[in-house]
Enzyme design. Structure first.
Site, short mmCIF file in Angstrom:
data_model
loop_
_atom_site.label_atom_id
_atom_site.label_comp_id
_atom_site.label_asym_id
_atom_site.label_seq_id
_atom_site.Cartn_x
_atom_site.Cartn_y
_atom_site.Cartn_z
N SER A 284 0.87 -1.18 0.00
CA SER A 284 0.00 0.00 0.00
C SER A 284 0.90 1.23 0.00
CB SER A 284 -0.86 0.00 1.27
OG SER A 284 -1.41 1.27 1.54
N TYR B 248 -2.30 -1.06 10.75
CA TYR B 248 -2.36 -1.32 9.30
C TYR B 248 -1.07 -0.87 8.63
CZ TYR B 248 -4.15 -1.15 4.48
OH TYR B 248 -4.34 -1.33 3.14
N1 LIG Z 1 -8.73 -0.24 -1.07
C1 LIG Z 1 -7.62 0.50 -0.94
O1 LIG Z 1 -7.63 1.76 -0.93
C2 LIG Z 1 -6.31 -0.19 -0.81
C3 LIG Z 1 -6.21 -1.54 -0.55
N2 LIG Z 1 -4.98 -2.11 -0.43
C4 LIG Z 1 -4.81 -3.53 -0.14
O2 LIG Z 1 -5.40 -4.29 -1.18
C5 LIG Z 1 -5.74 -5.59 -0.67
C6 LIG Z 1 -7.15 -5.92 -1.08
O3 LIG Z 1 -8.01 -4.98 -0.45
P1 LIG Z 1 -9.36 -4.47 -1.10
O4 LIG Z 1 -9.55 -5.10 -2.43
O5 LIG Z 1 -9.36 -2.99 -0.99
O6 LIG Z 1 -10.36 -5.03 -0.05
P2 LIG Z 1 -11.68 -5.93 -0.21
O7 LIG Z 1 -12.29 -5.91 1.15
O8 LIG Z 1 -12.49 -5.47 -1.37
O9 LIG Z 1 -11.09 -7.35 -0.54
C7 LIG Z 1 -10.41 -8.11 0.40
C8 LIG Z 1 -10.65 -9.57 0.08
O10 LIG Z 1 -9.91 -10.37 0.98
C9 LIG Z 1 -10.72 -11.47 1.37
N3 LIG Z 1 -10.23 -11.96 2.66
C10 LIG Z 1 -10.28 -11.35 3.84
N4 LIG Z 1 -9.75 -12.12 4.80
C11 LIG Z 1 -9.34 -13.26 4.19
C12 LIG Z 1 -8.72 -14.44 4.63
N5 LIG Z 1 -8.40 -14.62 5.91
N6 LIG Z 1 -8.42 -15.39 3.72
C13 LIG Z 1 -8.73 -15.23 2.44
N7 LIG Z 1 -9.32 -14.12 1.95
C14 LIG Z 1 -9.64 -13.15 2.81
C15 LIG Z 1 -12.11 -10.88 1.43
O11 LIG Z 1 -13.09 -11.89 1.35
C16 LIG Z 1 -12.12 -9.97 0.21
O12 LIG Z 1 -12.53 -10.63 -0.94
C17 LIG Z 1 -5.54 -5.52 0.85
O13 LIG Z 1 -4.30 -6.12 1.16
C18 LIG Z 1 -5.49 -4.02 1.12
O14 LIG Z 1 -4.73 -3.73 2.27
C19 LIG Z 1 -3.82 -1.40 -0.61
C20 LIG Z 1 -3.89 -0.08 -0.88
C21 LIG Z 1 -5.12 0.63 -1.02
C1 LIG Z 2 -13.97 6.32 6.20
C2 LIG Z 2 -13.57 5.01 5.63
C3 LIG Z 2 -12.13 4.96 5.41
C4 LIG Z 2 -11.72 3.66 4.82
C5 LIG Z 2 -10.29 3.64 4.54
C6 LIG Z 2 -9.97 4.33 3.27
O1 LIG Z 2 -10.53 5.29 2.89
C7 LIG Z 2 -8.96 3.75 2.48
C8 LIG Z 2 -7.69 3.80 2.81
C9 LIG Z 2 -6.73 3.09 1.96
C10 LIG Z 2 -5.63 3.86 1.38
C11 LIG Z 2 -4.53 3.08 1.30
C12 LIG Z 2 -4.76 1.88 1.99
O2 LIG Z 2 -4.01 0.92 2.06
C13 LIG Z 2 -6.01 2.06 2.67
C14 LIG Z 2 -6.75 1.03 3.33
C15 LIG Z 2 -6.91 1.41 4.77
C16 LIG Z 2 -7.56 0.30 5.52
C17 LIG Z 2 -7.63 0.66 6.93
C18 LIG Z 2 -7.86 -0.53 7.80
C19 LIG Z 2 -7.78 -0.05 9.19
C20 LIG Z 2 -7.67 -1.10 10.18
O3 LIG Z 2 -8.60 -1.92 10.27
O4 LIG Z 2 -6.68 -1.07 10.90
#
Ligand SMILES: NC(=O)C1=CN([C@@H]2O[C@H](COP(=O)(O)OP(=O)(O)OC[C@H]3O[C@@H](n4cnc5c(N)ncnc54)[C@H](O)[C@@H]3O)[C@@H](O)[C@H]2O)C=CC1
Ligand SMILES: CCCCCC(=O)/C=C/[C@H]1C=CC(=O)[C@@H]1CCCCCCC(=O)O
Length: 126
Positions: free
Chosen positions: A17, A30
């Site tokens: 991230s 995080y």
């Molecule tokens: N959304 C954002 O702004 C950002 C997200 N990320 C990272 O991207 C990755 C994906 O996040 P998103 O797509 O945003 O979230 P999301 O919540 O849309 O997807 C996360 C997925 O992980 C699965 N998951 C959760 N726990 C699990 C487990 N124990 N075993 C297997 N699968 C599991 C969930 O079912 C879901 O499909 C994460 O590592 C997050 O930290 C990084 C930077 C920015």
């Molecule tokens: C008000 C809702 C805010 C949700 C978080 C968000 O806006 C997104 C932040 C992302 C930007 C870069 C990342 O990697 C972010 C994910 C931040 C997830 C925070 C999880 C916090 C926690 O459970 O410790």
């Protein structure tokens, strides 16, 4: 996958991230976990390991991305300052991250990390 164990080699893309190298006052646990992903990538992807095992390890560092993580009410963060902060960030779509990740796959060396933010050009940061 390891060539020393009869595999063909390959690529691992770790999802870090912007919070894997950038620091602010929000979500400290995080942020710590994402710094760990970066250290893991750099160590596992070290050139010595790559030469021995044939497995390339890279990290991507997406900025704020419109996924379920940020819209699911269960994950909504109660910190109002953080909520205000997020509104000012350079958001991007999941598709933009996907396209950029393909470019990383096609170009990145092992042990490197790449910023993907605001749907802009990828940038190596490690
Ligand atoms: N959304 C954002 O702004 C950002 C997200 N990320 C990272 O991207 C990755 C994906 O996040 P998103 O797509 O945003 O979230 P999301 O919540 O849309 O997807 C996360 C997925 O992980 C699965 N998951 C959760 N726990 C699990 C487990 N124990 N075993 C297997 N699968 C599991 C969930 O079912 C879901 O499909 C994460 O590592 C997050 O930290 C990084 C930077 C920015
Ligand atoms: C008000 C809702 C805010 C949700 C978080 C968000 O806006 C997104 C932040 C992302 C930007 C870069 C990342 O990697 C972010 C994910 C931040 C997830 C925070 C999880 C916090 C926690 O459970 O410790």
């Amino acid at each position: 996958m390891r060539k020393d164990k009869s595999g063909k080699g390959g690529t691992i893309i770790n999802i870090a991230s912007i919070y894997g190298y950038r620091v602010d006052q929000y979500v400290p646990v995080y942020q710590a976990s994402k710094f760990a992903v970066m250290g893991f990538t750099k160590s596992l992807g070290n050139i010595e390991n790559f030469n021995e095992f044939g497995v390339r390890v890279v990290a991507i560092c997406p900025g704020f991305t419109e996924t379920r993580l940020v819209v699911d009410p269960k994950t909504v963060i109660k910190d109002t300052k953080f909520k205000e902060f997020t509104k000012k960030q350079a958001w991007q779509t999941v598709e933009a991250v996907g396209i950029a990740a393909v470019e990383v796959f096609e170009t990145a060396g092992s042990g490197t990390a790449w910023l993907i933010e605001g749907a802009k050009q990828i940038e190596q940061i490690l």
